[in-house]
Structure formats: C-alpha cells, structure tokens
Design an enzyme around this catalytic site. Structure first.
Site, PDB file in Angstrom:
ATOM      1  N   ASN A   1       1.396  14.949   8.231  1.00  0.00           N
ATOM      2  CA  ASN A   1       0.456  14.999   7.109  1.00  0.00           C
ATOM      3  C   ASN A   1      -0.936  15.085   7.720  1.00  0.00           C
ATOM      4  O   ASN A   1      -1.521  14.090   8.126  1.00  0.00           O
ATOM      5  CB  ASN A   1       0.623  13.724   6.259  1.00  0.00           C
ATOM      6  CG  ASN A   1      -0.305  13.705   5.065  1.00  0.00           C
ATOM      7  OD1 ASN A   1      -1.166  14.574   4.918  1.00  0.00           O
ATOM      8  ND2 ASN A   1      -0.133  12.712   4.218  1.00  0.00           N
TER       9      ASN A   1
ATOM     10  N   LYS B   1      -1.294  11.849   9.907  1.00  0.00           N
ATOM     11  CA  LYS B   1      -0.264  10.815   9.756  1.00  0.00           C
ATOM     12  C   LYS B   1       1.060  11.444  10.164  1.00  0.00           C
ATOM     13  O   LYS B   1       1.298  12.619   9.846  1.00  0.00           O
ATOM     14  CB  LYS B   1      -0.135  10.413   8.279  1.00  0.00           C
ATOM     15  CG  LYS B   1      -1.083   9.350   7.836  1.00  0.00           C
ATOM     16  CD  LYS B   1      -0.620   8.832   6.473  1.00  0.00           C
ATOM     17  CE  LYS B   1      -1.805   8.411   5.649  1.00  0.00           C
ATOM     18  NZ  LYS B   1      -1.572   8.294   4.240  1.00  0.00           N
TER      19      LYS B   1
ATOM     20  N   ARG C   1       3.158  18.377   5.097  1.00  0.00           N
ATOM     21  CA  ARG C   1       2.569  18.232   3.761  1.00  0.00           C
ATOM     22  C   ARG C   1       1.465  19.283   3.649  1.00  0.00           C
ATOM     23  O   ARG C   1       0.542  19.319   4.458  1.00  0.00           O
ATOM     24  CB  ARG C   1       1.966  16.841   3.608  1.00  0.00           C
ATOM     25  CG  ARG C   1       1.276  16.713   2.275  1.00  0.00           C
ATOM     26  CD  ARG C   1       0.417  15.481   2.213  1.00  0.00           C
ATOM     27  NE  ARG C   1      -0.240  15.434   0.925  1.00  0.00           N
ATOM     28  CZ  ARG C   1      -1.386  14.811   0.707  1.00  0.00           C
ATOM     29  NH1 ARG C   1      -2.003  14.176   1.667  1.00  0.00           N
ATOM     30  NH2 ARG C   1      -1.918  14.818  -0.480  1.00  0.00           N
TER      31      ARG C   1
ATOM     32  N   HIS D   1      -0.768  15.446  -5.752  1.00  0.00           N
ATOM     33  CA  HIS D   1       0.060  14.241  -5.556  1.00  0.00           C
ATOM     34  C   HIS D   1       1.504  14.469  -6.023  1.00  0.00           C
ATOM     35  O   HIS D   1       2.205  13.514  -6.369  1.00  0.00           O
ATOM     36  CB  HIS D   1      -0.484  13.018  -6.342  1.00  0.00           C
ATOM     37  CG  HIS D   1      -1.774  12.467  -5.832  1.00  0.00           C
ATOM     38  ND1 HIS D   1      -2.704  11.912  -6.670  1.00  0.00           N
ATOM     39  CD2 HIS D   1      -2.275  12.378  -4.575  1.00  0.00           C
ATOM     40  CE1 HIS D   1      -3.739  11.493  -5.954  1.00  0.00           C
ATOM     41  NE2 HIS D   1      -3.513  11.772  -4.681  1.00  0.00           N
TER      42      HIS D   1
ATOM     43  N   GLY E   1      -7.076   8.588  -3.756  1.00  0.00           N
ATOM     44  CA  GLY E   1      -7.122   9.542  -4.862  1.00  0.00           C
ATOM     45  C   GLY E   1      -6.278   8.979  -5.994  1.00  0.00           C
ATOM     46  O   GLY E   1      -5.338   8.234  -5.743  1.00  0.00           O
TER      47      GLY E   1
ATOM     48  N   ARG F   1     -14.512   9.840  -6.045  1.00  0.00           N
ATOM     49  CA  ARG F   1     -14.561  11.026  -6.919  1.00  0.00           C
ATOM     50  C   ARG F   1     -14.746  10.608  -8.375  1.00  0.00           C
ATOM     51  O   ARG F   1     -14.138   9.640  -8.831  1.00  0.00           O
ATOM     52  CB  ARG F   1     -13.272  11.840  -6.786  1.00  0.00           C
ATOM     53  CG  ARG F   1     -13.160  12.588  -5.488  1.00  0.00           C
ATOM     54  CD  ARG F   1     -11.776  13.188  -5.287  1.00  0.00           C
ATOM     55  NE  ARG F   1     -10.987  12.422  -4.342  1.00  0.00           N
ATOM     56  CZ  ARG F   1      -9.713  12.658  -4.036  1.00  0.00           C
ATOM     57  NH1 ARG F   1      -9.079  13.658  -4.602  1.00  0.00           N
ATOM     58  NH2 ARG F   1      -9.070  11.908  -3.168  1.00  0.00           N
TER      59      ARG F   1
ATOM     60  N   GLU G   1       5.943   9.113   0.331  1.00  0.00           N
ATOM     61  CA  GLU G   1       5.824  10.576   0.397  1.00  0.00           C
ATOM     62  C   GLU G   1       6.536  11.141   1.623  1.00  0.00           C
ATOM     63  O   GLU G   1       7.111  12.226   1.563  1.00  0.00           O
ATOM     64  CB  GLU G   1       4.338  10.966   0.402  1.00  0.00           C
ATOM     65  CG  GLU G   1       3.716  10.761  -0.977  1.00  0.00           C
ATOM     66  CD  GLU G   1       2.200  10.793  -0.974  1.00  0.00           C
ATOM     67  OE1 GLU G   1       1.597   9.778  -0.572  1.00  0.00           O
ATOM     68  OE2 GLU G   1       1.629  11.802  -1.378  1.00  0.00           O
TER      69      GLU G   1
HETATM   70  P1  AMP Z   1      -3.516   4.655  -0.671  1.00  0.00           P
HETATM   71  O1  AMP Z   1      -4.383   5.886  -0.768  1.00  0.00           O
HETATM   72  O2  AMP Z   1      -2.283   4.730  -1.498  1.00  0.00           O
HETATM   73  O3  AMP Z   1      -3.256   4.239   0.751  1.00  0.00           O
HETATM   74  O4  AMP Z   1      -4.374   3.467  -1.325  1.00  0.00           O
HETATM   75  C1  AMP Z   1      -5.535   2.990  -0.706  1.00  0.00           C
HETATM   76  C2  AMP Z   1      -6.271   2.054  -1.620  1.00  0.00           C
HETATM   77  O5  AMP Z   1      -5.414   1.009  -2.113  1.00  0.00           O
HETATM   78  C3  AMP Z   1      -7.385   1.311  -0.902  1.00  0.00           C
HETATM   79  O6  AMP Z   1      -8.565   2.014  -0.962  1.00  0.00           O
HETATM   80  C4  AMP Z   1      -7.500   0.029  -1.663  1.00  0.00           C
HETATM   81  O7  AMP Z   1      -8.523   0.194  -2.618  1.00  0.00           O
HETATM   82  C5  AMP Z   1      -6.205  -0.125  -2.421  1.00  0.00           C
HETATM   83  N1  AMP Z   1      -5.491  -1.344  -2.068  1.00  0.00           N
HETATM   84  C6  AMP Z   1      -4.666  -1.562  -1.012  1.00  0.00           C
HETATM   85  N2  AMP Z   1      -4.184  -2.822  -1.029  1.00  0.00           N
HETATM   86  C7  AMP Z   1      -4.710  -3.428  -2.124  1.00  0.00           C
HETATM   87  C8  AMP Z   1      -4.613  -4.742  -2.703  1.00  0.00           C
HETATM   88  N3  AMP Z   1      -3.862  -5.697  -2.152  1.00  0.00           N
HETATM   89  N4  AMP Z   1      -5.307  -4.996  -3.839  1.00  0.00           N
HETATM   90  C9  AMP Z   1      -6.057  -4.042  -4.404  1.00  0.00           C
HETATM   91  N5  AMP Z   1      -6.189  -2.794  -3.917  1.00  0.00           N
HETATM   92  C10 AMP Z   1      -5.535  -2.480  -2.793  1.00  0.00           C
END
Ligand code: AMP
Length: 394
Positions: free
Chosen positions: A7, A14, A90, A179, A209, A238, A381
C-alpha cells in the site's frame, strides 16, 4: 501462496506478507516519512520486531529497504524473492474501467498513470510501487486492487452530477467513491454476522479519511466521497461537503489562488481547521477538559454523519445495521455515542455499557430493543486485498 500486500502512499509504504488461504500473517511493517533523512522503518514478524530511523529518499529506496528486511539472513522471513508468489497493490483510482481486481500489464499501468490527475496524491505513488515490485520480484504476479472498484455498482442517478452532460459522458466527471476495500470487507463481515445477505447496511469508515456507504444486498449504491476523496464527511484535515460558491468567493474577494484553496480544503480543514488538532484522541481529551471548539467540532462531525444516515436510509428504503469501522469508528466510543444519540426515530438505539467495552472482533453495541443493529467491525484492508488476489489467481 505467499502474497505480499503493498500500500504505497504519498510518503509511506505499508506492507504485509500473508500466506493464503490460511491468512496467516508472516510479517508486516511500514516505512514512513519517505523523502526525509529521518524516515522510520518498522518490521514485525512472529519472532522479531525492528524499528529504525534512516534516510529513505524515495519509494524505490523504500521498497529496497523492505526487500532487505524480508530477505535478512537472521531476522528475515524468506530466502529468495522467488518465495513471493504474488503482490497485491492497493491502487486508489481505477476510474470507471476497473471495477474488478485486475492482473497488471502495460495497459493497466498506462491507465493508472492516465487516472493520476484524479488522484494526484495516490495514483503516482501506487504506480511507483508497482514498477519497483516488478523489478525486484520478477517471478511474482502483480495484481491491482482498486479502492474505487466496490463502488462500480452505484447507479447513474447517484453518481452523475447535475452539470452539462458531456462532462460525464466524455470527460469522466462523476462520483467514483473510495475506501472500497474497507467498505466491502466490513459489509461482508456484517452480513455474515447477521446471517443474511439481503440487507440494507450503512458502513461508516472513520479514520484519517472518512466516508460512508449505503450497501444494499451487498452492493454499494451510494457513497459520500465523490469525484475525489474530499467530499462528504468531516475528516482529519479535509473539509468534506462545502458549498462550491465559497471557492469562487475566496478567489474573487479574498485573494486566494486555486492551488492555495486546494491545499486549504484538503490539508488544513476538517478537524484540524476547526480545532488546531488532527488526531481525534487529542480532540476528545481537549473536549473533556472543557475546550469548546473541540466539543463543537465533535458535534459537527457527528451531525454530518447523522444526515448521511438519514439520506441513505431513505435511498435504501430501510436499514438493518450501521457499521462503525477504522481508527475512530472502532476505537472512539464518544463518536459512536454522538452519532447514535437521538436516532430512535430511525430505530437506532445505542447501549452505552456495550459501547464502552473494547474488543478486537466484530461486536454489537445496540440495545436489545434497537431494531437497527449497531456493529463495530474492525477493518482489514490487507486481508481483503490478499483474498481478492488469491481468488483471482486460483
Ligand atoms: P486510521 O486511518 O484508520 O488508521 O485511523 C487513524 C485515526 O484514528 C487517528 O487519526 C485517530 O484520530 C483515530 N484513533 C485511533 N485510536 C483512537 C482512539 N483510541 N480513540 C479515538 N480515536 C482514535
């Protein structure tokens, strides 16, 4: 079959190596801050965890670093690049041509390049990842899994904009949706959990996102991101939906250039623009300490999601379950609470105690009386991409 998932983002790669069909993870890692002298490379296998700061100038060097780690005589997981059977890439934008997982050839690469203006942060990086992987893993089959593919089923009435027809017919100006790999994965998990394939689902992916999809009988029929991954929900940086007249007003009266507005709407808006913080954990902690801007931003965020739930329930003429997924959706009980409160008209009733419990598997957080299930479904994913690659090649 050993499948390496790549990715490749604008400044990160990643990766995850899985054995299929057992779905056993052999190793996983990420290279972040590509293009800097303090890039971070992490690698985790069953036996080893390595994290190192080093100079990685570009994606080419990033992929070379990953290959070194995979092949390392002491801590690596393969003996030769030939041990990788396939690579699943991806790819963010597949336009309207690629609605399925696709074996990569020269034509596919040309198309990914041609679609770059529609996803300038992602498609060029995805293409570099593909070209590098072809050069290093010469005997592996290269497969593209497109983020837009799952949304290929959105009907024309939902994906066309009310602008002169030639822009849609001839120039590809339409809503595509993003997504898709995550929405497909979590909706299939939810259907399996509900033991029913004929469902009306709303999947809410809340991470860096954010997007929301109406999924009827397993098919995406509407989605909040549109022509680019910037429409719809309020995200980390965004804006999501805004009245496009604001753009003309800013150009004509406030002295902004179009590129400045593009940067502002994609990188300086959303939760960051409203609060000064991007990470939801910081915003929640500020809000709990009385920061009014942060509290308001959380409410605005939840309010936008509620409006989409209403719209998509109407679009599907019913709702069986809503799904929360990704970093925020899986972890923030507060955001789930704000979205679900005062939704009893829609038969959505959250159980606060269940909502506060944490678990790494699919779980139900609605009350027993709630007609609509509220599900928290961890997204994966990489596994979805590996499954699609495996299916295509076997
Ligand atoms: P992702 O793009 O799915 O990796 O999500 C990343 C976002 O998840 C981060 O910017 C955080 O804002 C949010 N996040 C991760 N862990 C927590 C948590 N325990 N509580 C609230 N928000 C979280």
């Amino acid at each position: 079959m050993n499948i390496l998932i790549i990715n490749s983002g604008s400044s990160s790669i990643k990766y995850q190596l899985l054995n299929m069909p057992s779905a056993q993870i052999i190793c996983a890692g990420i290279i972040e801050r590509i293009g800097s002298i303090d890039a971070i490379s992490s690698f985790t296998s069953n036996d080893h965890k390595i994290e190192r700061t080093c100079t990685i100038n570009n994606h080419r060097e990033g992929l070379e670093r990953i290959t070194e780690l995979l092949l390392d005589s002491e801590k690596g997981v393969i003996e030769s690049t030939d041990n990788i059977d396939a690579i699943g890439h991806r790819v963010v934008h597949g336009g309207s041509t690629y609605t399925k997982t696709t074996l990569i050839n020269d034509d596919v690469k040309k198309s990914i390049k041609k679609l770059s203006p529609l996803a300038p942060l992602h498609n060029p990086a995805n293409l570099v990842g593909i070209e590098m992987a072809e050069a290093i893993f010469k005997n592996a089959q290269q497969v593209a899994v497109f983020d837009t593919a799952f949304h290929g089923t959105i009907p024309v009435k939902a994906k066309q904009y009310a602008i002169p027809l030639p822009l849609y017919d001839e120039k590809g100006v339409q809503a595509y949706g993003f997504h898709g790999t995550s929405h497909k994965y979590v909706s299939e998990k939810a259907n399996a959990y509900l033991n029913n394939q004929k469902t009306n689902l709303i999947a809410i992916h809340l991470g860096n996102g954010c997007s929301i999809t109406a999924i009827k009988n397993g098919k995406s029929i509407d989605h909040s991101m549109g022509f680019a991954p910037s429409n719809g929900l309020i995200m980390g940086t965004r804006s999501g939906d805004i009245d496009h007249s604001i753009i003309f007003y800013m150009v004509d009266n406030l002295g902004y250039s179009l590129s400045e507005i593009n940067e502002l709407l994609n990188k300086k808006s959303g939760m960051l623009g409203l609060t000064g913080y991007n990470d939801l954990r910081d915003i929640e902690s500020q809000a709990s300490n009385g920061n009014q801007k942060c509290m308001l931003a959380l409410e605005m965020n939840a309010y936008r999601i509620k409006k989409y739930i209403g719209a998509y329930t109407a679009a599907m003429n019913g709702l069986d379950a809503i799904i929360f997924t990704a970093g925020i959706g899986e972890n923030s009980s507060l955001m789930r609470k704000l979205v679900c409160q005062d939704m009893s008209h829609f038969n959505i009733v959250l159980d606060d105690a269940k909502n506060d419990l944490r678990a790494a598997t699919i779980r139900e957080v609605n009350t027993i009386d709630s007609k609509v299930k509220i599900l928290v479904v961890p997204t994966n994913e990489e596994l979805e991409i590996a499954q699609q690659v495996y299916q295509l090649l076997t």
